[in-house]
Design a protein around this motif. Structure first.
Motif, PDB file in Angstrom:
ATOM      1  N   PRO A 113     -33.501-145.017  -9.458  1.00  0.00           N
ATOM      2  CA  PRO A 113     -32.363-145.767 -10.014  1.00  0.00           C
ATOM      3  C   PRO A 113     -31.185-144.851 -10.293  1.00  0.00           C
ATOM      4  O   PRO A 113     -31.350-143.724 -10.770  1.00  0.00           O
ATOM      5  N   ASP A 114     -29.986-145.344  -9.989  1.00  0.00           N
ATOM      6  CA  ASP A 114     -28.759-144.590 -10.297  1.00  0.00           C
ATOM      7  C   ASP A 114     -27.731-145.454 -11.013  1.00  0.00           C
ATOM      8  O   ASP A 114     -26.577-145.076 -11.145  1.00  0.00           O
ATOM      9  N   GLY A 115     -28.158-146.646 -11.467  1.00  0.00           N
ATOM     10  CA  GLY A 115     -27.244-147.544 -12.150  1.00  0.00           C
ATOM     11  C   GLY A 115     -26.431-148.424 -11.222  1.00  0.00           C
ATOM     12  O   GLY A 115     -25.630-149.231 -11.680  1.00  0.00           O
ATOM     13  N   ALA A 116     -26.646-148.272  -9.920  1.00  0.00           N
ATOM     14  CA  ALA A 116     -25.857-149.023  -8.937  1.00  0.00           C
ATOM     15  C   ALA A 116     -26.671-150.187  -8.389  1.00  0.00           C
ATOM     16  O   ALA A 116     -27.874-150.309  -8.619  1.00  0.00           O
ATOM     17  N   THR A 117     -25.992-151.036  -7.637  1.00  0.00           N
ATOM     18  CA  THR A 117     -26.632-152.149  -6.948  1.00  0.00           C
ATOM     19  C   THR A 117     -26.193-152.127  -5.489  1.00  0.00           C
ATOM     20  O   THR A 117     -25.299-151.363  -5.106  1.00  0.00           O
ATOM     21  N   GLY A 118     -26.815-152.964  -4.667  1.00  0.00           N
ATOM     22  CA  GLY A 118     -26.470-152.946  -3.252  1.00  0.00           C
ATOM     23  C   GLY A 118     -26.939-154.200  -2.541  1.00  0.00           C
ATOM     24  O   GLY A 118     -27.618-155.061  -3.127  1.00  0.00           O
ATOM     25  N   HIS A 123     -23.496-135.672 -17.339  1.00  0.00           N
ATOM     26  CA  HIS A 123     -24.863-135.939 -16.880  1.00  0.00           C
ATOM     27  C   HIS A 123     -25.673-136.724 -17.916  1.00  0.00           C
ATOM     28  O   HIS A 123     -26.882-136.522 -18.059  1.00  0.00           O
ATOM     29  N   GLY A 124     -24.986-137.625 -18.654  1.00  0.00           N
ATOM     30  CA  GLY A 124     -25.661-138.467 -19.624  1.00  0.00           C
ATOM     31  C   GLY A 124     -26.019-137.774 -20.922  1.00  0.00           C
ATOM     32  O   GLY A 124     -26.718-138.348 -21.754  1.00  0.00           O
ATOM     33  N   ALA A 140     -31.924-138.187 -13.515  1.00  0.00           N
ATOM     34  CA  ALA A 140     -31.420-137.826 -12.184  1.00  0.00           C
ATOM     35  C   ALA A 140     -31.052-136.353 -12.123  1.00  0.00           C
ATOM     36  O   ALA A 140     -31.317-135.663 -11.124  1.00  0.00           O
ATOM     37  N   ARG A 141     -30.437-135.846 -13.196  1.00  0.00           N
ATOM     38  CA  ARG A 141     -30.113-134.421 -13.261  1.00  0.00           C
ATOM     39  C   ARG A 141     -31.384-133.574 -13.240  1.00  0.00           C
ATOM     40  O   ARG A 141     -31.441-132.535 -12.570  1.00  0.00           O
ATOM     41  N   SER A 142     -32.410-134.030 -13.940  1.00  0.00           N
ATOM     42  CA  SER A 142     -33.690-133.318 -13.951  1.00  0.00           C
ATOM     43  C   SER A 142     -34.291-133.266 -12.551  1.00  0.00           C
ATOM     44  O   SER A 142     -34.781-132.215 -12.106  1.00  0.00           O
ATOM     45  N   ASP A 185     -39.257-139.604 -21.045  1.00  0.00           N
ATOM     46  CA  ASP A 185     -38.155-140.219 -20.305  1.00  0.00           C
ATOM     47  C   ASP A 185     -38.392-140.125 -18.793  1.00  0.00           C
ATOM     48  O   ASP A 185     -38.166-141.095 -18.055  1.00  0.00           O
ATOM     49  N   PHE A 186     -38.828-138.968 -18.346  1.00  0.00           N
ATOM     50  CA  PHE A 186     -39.015-138.760 -16.904  1.00  0.00           C
ATOM     51  C   PHE A 186     -40.069-139.726 -16.360  1.00  0.00           C
ATOM     52  O   PHE A 186     -39.865-140.368 -15.325  1.00  0.00           O
TER      53      PHE A 186
END
Length: 266
Positions: free
Chosen positions: A37-42, A168-169, A209-211, A242-243
């Motif tokens: 997940p990256d917060g986006a949709t498609g 990065h959140g 995502a950064r991790s 979290d991971f």
């Protein structure tokens, strides 16, 4: 094989890319891809064999890849032939015309909504077009027409998203609100409508995502303690929680996946 294509200039503030994935599932690998997940949709259009996502068979020829809270697992059947549109985080609303909070969680859009968006008719037009360039032209025309009639996000949303992405959140939501001309309640409503996620949840996705990026960069030499600290975590328990909540894997399990996927010396 995954190939990406840039949209035209008018759509670049909204669309990350168009992409095409083709190939055949390998028996040894099981044909499983991790969709983080990256917060986006498609939007996705399938011209190959049926797919399996998180253990459920996906028979539809087209669907909306709604905002995911955790990593999805896509199993490729035989022939893979997918064409997709990936919107930028928070920028899919003008094209979908539905509050993203309704779609969040990774489920497909109901069939009646697909008909309202005319995606089934669009899928048929794309299927009848033999070449990729023609398909991309059809997608461009469809999206530009949706954009002309769609409700656009207020300019404060991209500013808030850029602030979270830049750190990065790791920045606090309180600090973000201090940068905005309105309070936290309105920020929450804005995110639910255009992101389908709360600001806090999106910040968590960015940290994870950064991790993942740091683990891939470090490869076999990765120090998970250093990775946790660089991603904004000050204790291992919170980092692991979290991971795993997002990816379904522990950081160590993801490191094993990276070694398997990209080689032990990556």
């Amino acid at each position: 094989m995954l190939t990406q294509f840039l949209p035209s200039a008018p759509l670049r503030p909204y669309v990350q890319c168009y992409w095409r994935a083709t190939g055949r599932a390998g028996e040894d690998a099981g044909g499983v891809e991790l969709l983080h997940p990256d917060g986006a949709t498609g939007l996705l259009f399938n011209f190959g064999a049926a797919l399996e996502r998180d253990g459920e068979r996906v028979l539809a020829g087209c669907w909306i890849d709604s905002p995911k809270r955790r990593t999805a697992r896509l199993k490729v059947g035989q022939e893979l032939d997918l064409l997709g549109v990936r919107f930028l985080p928070g920028m899919g609303f003008p094209f979908i015309g539905e509050a993203l909070s309704v779609l969040a969680g990774g489920k497909m859009l109901p069939g009646d909504a697909l008909r309202r968006l005319e995606l089934e008719a669009l899928h048929e037009r794309l299927h009848q077009m033999p070449d990729l360039a023609g398909r991309l032209t059809i997608l461009e025309e469809y999206l530009q027409d949706r954009l002309r009639h769609g409700e656009r996000a207020p300019p404060t949303l991209p500013a808030a998203l850029e602030w979270l992405q830049r750190c990065h959140g790791q920045g606090s939501i309180t600090a973000l609100v201090d940068e905005l001309p309105f309070g936290q309640r309105r920020l929450e409503r804005l995110f639910q409508r255009h992101m389908g996620l709360s600001p806090k949840h999106y910040a968590r996705l960015l940290r994870v995502a950064r991790s993942r990026e740091l683990i891939k960069q470090g490869g076999a030499a990765s120090s998970l303690t250093d990775t946790a600290f660089a991603a904004g975590y000050f204790d291992q328990a919170h980092f692991i929680h979290d991971f795993k909540a997002v990816t379904g894997l522990t950081p160590g399990g993801y490191l094993d996946h990276v070694r398997w996927r990209y080689g032990a010396s990556s």
